[in-house]
Design a protein around this motif. Structure first.
Motif, PDB file in Angstrom:
ATOM      1  N   ARG A  48       0.821  -1.177   0.019  1.00  0.00           N
ATOM      2  CA  ARG A  48       0.035   0.036   0.035  1.00  0.00           C
ATOM      3  C   ARG A  48       0.656   1.226  -0.093  1.00  0.00           C
ATOM      4  N   ALA A  49       2.251   0.976   0.681  1.00  0.00           N
ATOM      5  CA  ALA A  49       2.724   2.347   0.536  1.00  0.00           C
ATOM      6  C   ALA A  49       3.155   2.905  -0.793  1.00  0.00           C
ATOM      7  N   GLN A  50       3.087   2.040  -1.581  1.00  0.00           N
ATOM      8  CA  GLN A  50       3.824   2.391  -3.089  1.00  0.00           C
ATOM      9  C   GLN A  50       2.687   3.015  -3.682  1.00  0.00           C
ATOM     10  N   MET A  51       1.340   2.882  -3.143  1.00  0.00           N
ATOM     11  CA  MET A  51       0.308   3.616  -3.985  1.00  0.00           C
ATOM     12  C   MET A  51      -0.464   4.813  -3.084  1.00  0.00           C
ATOM     13  N   ALA A  52       0.249   5.142  -2.136  1.00  0.00           N
ATOM     14  CA  ALA A  52      -0.274   6.172  -1.122  1.00  0.00           C
ATOM     15  C   ALA A  52      -0.561   7.532  -1.580  1.00  0.00           C
ATOM     16  N   LEU A  53       0.177   7.709  -2.591  1.00  0.00           N
ATOM     17  CA  LEU A  53      -0.197   9.274  -3.168  1.00  0.00           C
ATOM     18  C   LEU A  53      -1.593   8.866  -4.015  1.00  0.00           C
ATOM     19  N   ALA A  54      -1.783   8.155  -4.557  1.00  0.00           N
ATOM     20  CA  ALA A  54      -2.766   7.727  -5.465  1.00  0.00           C
ATOM     21  C   ALA A  54      -4.090   7.492  -4.532  1.00  0.00           C
ATOM     22  N   LEU A  55      -3.921   7.001  -3.502  1.00  0.00           N
ATOM     23  CA  LEU A  55      -5.009   6.830  -2.413  1.00  0.00           C
ATOM     24  C   LEU A  55      -5.412   8.051  -2.112  1.00  0.00           C
ATOM     25  N   GLN A  56      -4.254   9.127  -1.579  1.00  0.00           N
ATOM     26  CA  GLN A  56      -4.733  10.177  -0.943  1.00  0.00           C
ATOM     27  C   GLN A  56      -5.438  11.216  -1.905  1.00  0.00           C
ATOM     28  N   LEU A  57      -5.080  11.137  -3.060  1.00  0.00           N
ATOM     29  CA  LEU A  57      -5.528  11.948  -4.468  1.00  0.00           C
ATOM     30  C   LEU A  57      -7.199  11.493  -4.533  1.00  0.00           C
ATOM     31  N   VAL A  58      -7.232  10.352  -4.409  1.00  0.00           N
ATOM     32  CA  VAL A  58      -8.700   9.829  -4.580  1.00  0.00           C
ATOM     33  C   VAL A  58      -9.788  10.226  -3.409  1.00  0.00           C
ATOM     34  N   VAL A  59      -9.082  10.263  -2.190  1.00  0.00           N
ATOM     35  CA  VAL A  59      -9.706  10.867  -0.945  1.00  0.00           C
ATOM     36  C   VAL A  59      -9.943  12.138  -0.876  1.00  0.00           C
ATOM     37  N   LEU A  60      -8.868  13.168  -1.587  1.00  0.00           N
ATOM     38  CA  LEU A  60      -9.060  14.472  -1.555  1.00  0.00           C
ATOM     39  C   LEU A  60     -10.124  14.834  -2.700  1.00  0.00           C
ATOM     40  N   ALA A  61     -10.242  13.904  -3.795  1.00  0.00           N
ATOM     41  CA  ALA A  61     -11.155  14.465  -4.675  1.00  0.00           C
ATOM     42  C   ALA A  61     -12.680  14.207  -4.212  1.00  0.00           C
ATOM     43  N   ALA A  62     -12.555  13.284  -3.203  1.00  0.00           N
ATOM     44  CA  ALA A  62     -13.952  12.810  -2.764  1.00  0.00           C
ATOM     45  C   ALA A  62     -14.626  13.939  -1.686  1.00  0.00           C
ATOM     46  N   ARG A  63     -13.253  14.456  -0.971  1.00  0.00           N
ATOM     47  CA  ARG A  63     -13.911  15.209   0.068  1.00  0.00           C
ATOM     48  C   ARG A  63     -13.988  16.588  -0.423  1.00  0.00           C
ATOM     49  N   GLY A  64     -13.358  17.015  -1.536  1.00  0.00           N
ATOM     50  CA  GLY A  64     -13.687  18.261  -2.177  1.00  0.00           C
ATOM     51  C   GLY A  64     -15.152  18.373  -2.763  1.00  0.00           C
ATOM     52  N   ARG A  65     -15.816  17.228  -2.920  1.00  0.00           N
ATOM     53  CA  ARG A  65     -17.130  17.155  -3.600  1.00  0.00           C
ATOM     54  C   ARG A  65     -18.195  16.603  -2.523  1.00  0.00           C
ATOM     55  N   GLU A  66     -17.504  16.449  -1.555  1.00  0.00           N
ATOM     56  CA  GLU A  66     -18.585  15.671  -0.245  1.00  0.00           C
ATOM     57  C   GLU A  66     -19.276  14.500  -0.533  1.00  0.00           C
ATOM     58  N   ILE A  67     -18.490  13.745  -1.096  1.00  0.00           N
ATOM     59  CA  ILE A  67     -19.124  12.346  -1.595  1.00  0.00           C
ATOM     60  C   ILE A  67     -18.392  11.262  -0.986  1.00  0.00           C
ATOM     61  N   TRP A  68     -19.170  10.084  -0.958  1.00  0.00           N
ATOM     62  CA  TRP A  68     -18.525   8.791  -0.121  1.00  0.00           C
ATOM     63  C   TRP A  68     -17.115   8.574  -1.007  1.00  0.00           C
ATOM     64  N   VAL A  69     -16.417   7.912  -0.003  1.00  0.00           N
ATOM     65  CA  VAL A  69     -15.182   7.384  -0.905  1.00  0.00           C
ATOM     66  C   VAL A  69     -14.897   6.026   0.188  1.00  0.00           C
ATOM     67  N   LEU A  70     -14.453   4.916  -0.761  1.00  0.00           N
ATOM     68  CA  LEU A  70     -14.316   3.706  -0.173  1.00  0.00           C
ATOM     69  C   LEU A  70     -13.082   3.125  -0.566  1.00  0.00           C
ATOM     70  N   ASP A  71     -12.372   2.344   0.225  1.00  0.00           N
ATOM     71  CA  ASP A  71     -11.063   1.660   0.194  1.00  0.00           C
ATOM     72  C   ASP A  71     -11.156   0.531  -0.869  1.00  0.00           C
ATOM     73  N   GLY A  72     -10.242   0.172  -1.131  1.00  0.00           N
ATOM     74  CA  GLY A  72     -10.233  -1.215  -2.058  1.00  0.00           C
ATOM     75  C   GLY A  72     -10.450  -2.579  -1.082  1.00  0.00           C
ATOM     76  N   VAL A  73     -10.542  -3.440  -1.787  1.00  0.00           N
ATOM     77  CA  VAL A  73     -10.489  -4.857  -1.215  1.00  0.00           C
ATOM     78  C   VAL A  73      -9.009  -5.182  -0.612  1.00  0.00           C
ATOM     79  N   PHE A  74      -9.348  -6.233   0.410  1.00  0.00           N
ATOM     80  CA  PHE A  74      -8.339  -7.056   1.090  1.00  0.00           C
ATOM     81  C   PHE A  74      -8.315  -8.293   0.720  1.00  0.00           C
ATOM     82  N   ASN A  75      -7.386  -8.871   0.161  1.00  0.00           N
ATOM     83  CA  ASN A  75      -7.095 -10.254  -0.966  1.00  0.00           C
ATOM     84  C   ASN A  75      -7.150 -11.317   0.230  1.00  0.00           C
ATOM     85  N   ARG A  76      -6.489 -11.354   1.033  1.00  0.00           N
ATOM     86  CA  ARG A  76      -6.114 -12.506   2.206  1.00  0.00           C
ATOM     87  C   ARG A  76      -7.095 -12.957   3.003  1.00  0.00           C
ATOM     88  N   LEU A  77      -8.043 -13.815   2.622  1.00  0.00           N
ATOM     89  CA  LEU A  77      -9.164 -14.080   3.412  1.00  0.00           C
ATOM     90  C   LEU A  77      -8.738 -14.835   4.870  1.00  0.00           C
TER      91      LEU A  77
END
Length: 273
Positions: free
Chosen positions: A162-191
């Motif tokens: 996840r550390a290698q995607m940190a910037l991308a994740l933060q950009l998605v959260v920023l975009a959602a918060r700027g428009r006051e819409i929902w933002v959901l994190d991705g799935v976790f694969n290891r059951l």
């Protein structure tokens, strides 16, 4: 259809639209949102049967009910959107969104609020305009990060995390918060790794996500607990609201103002959902 107002889901469970047994079981699960999948989870030969299943589902009580359609580049795109329009679904989930026009088309054709999945480098680079999509009949409900596809799009090695995607994740959260819409994190694969799931959910909450998209019922309780405020957080919020008298003032060893009270009230409201 009339559009109800829903709280941002802490848990959004993906299920194959072709799995009747899983759909029936989901009616008794505690997921805040159920998403029936017409895309990756359904084989090509089962797509039409899955669309028919979507049309038959009456819903999941008072919870939001979404359908993930195939991408706009798929032969199933229009048929999927048509099935959503004829269903009881409250939302349409659109994968691999890279431009706002995709949201506009999906909203108009399915006549549902859109949850756009950001799963590619191009999607991340355009996430601001995507989150800001407006127009007649368009309701942009939120964003979901598709971390598996995003890692592939970024050409990350298998050892990346996840550390290698940190910037991308933060950009998605920023975009959602700027428009006051929902933002959901991705799935976790290891059951079989509940500790890893709990840690990733805790990290997601710290990043600002509303909740987590899930792929198995056993993940619901862990994710829900991670995205709920803790009792100590609630106690502090109640104390903060009770102590505030207006303006900027000292509270314990910090300065507080109206902004901090608004945050505390929002936390209490989330807990009281």
């Amino acid at each position: 259809m009339s559009k109800a107002i829903y709280a941002p889901p802490r848990t959004a469970l993906f299920l194959p639209a072709s799995n009747a047994r899983a759909i029936e079981k989901a009616k008794g699960l505690k997921a805040d949102m159920v998403i029936l999948d017409l895309e990756d989870a359904v084989k090509a030969e089962d797509k039409e049967a899955a669309r028919e299943a979507v049309r038959r589902v009456e819903g999941f009580g008072d919870r939001p009910f979404g359908v993930r359609v195939n991408s706009e580049h798929s032969d199933h795109w229009k048929a999927d959107l048509k099935a959503v329009k004829k269903s009881a679904a409250t939302h349409v989930i659109v994968p691999k969104v890279e431009k706002s026009e995709t949201v506009t088309y999906a909203a108009a054709y399915a006549d549902r609020p859109v949850l756009a999945m950001i799963e590619t480098a191009a999607g991340v680079m355009n996430v601001g305009p995507i989150a800001s999509t407006t127009g007649w009949g368009v309701e942009m409900a939120g964003l979901i990060v598709g971390t598996n596809d995003l890692a592939a799009s970024l050409k990350l090695p298998p050892t990346a995390g996840r550390a290698q995607m940190a910037l991308a994740l933060q950009l998605v959260v920023l975009a959602a918060r700027g428009r006051e819409i929902w933002v959901l994190d991705g799935v976790f694969n290891r059951l079989d790794d509940p500790e890893g799931l709990a840690a990733e959910c805790a990290e997601g909450r710290l990043l600002g996500f509303d909740g987590k998209s899930l792929i198995h019922p056993n993940q619901i309780d862990i994710a829900r607990a991670a995205f709920d405020p803790t009792e100590s957080e609630l106690e502090e919020a109640r104390a903060l609201v009770a102590a505030f008298t207006g303006g900027a003032e000292r509270y314990k060893d910090a300065m507080i103002e109206e902004m901090h009270i608004d945050q505390a009230k929002a936390l209490l409201a989330r807990a009281g959902r």
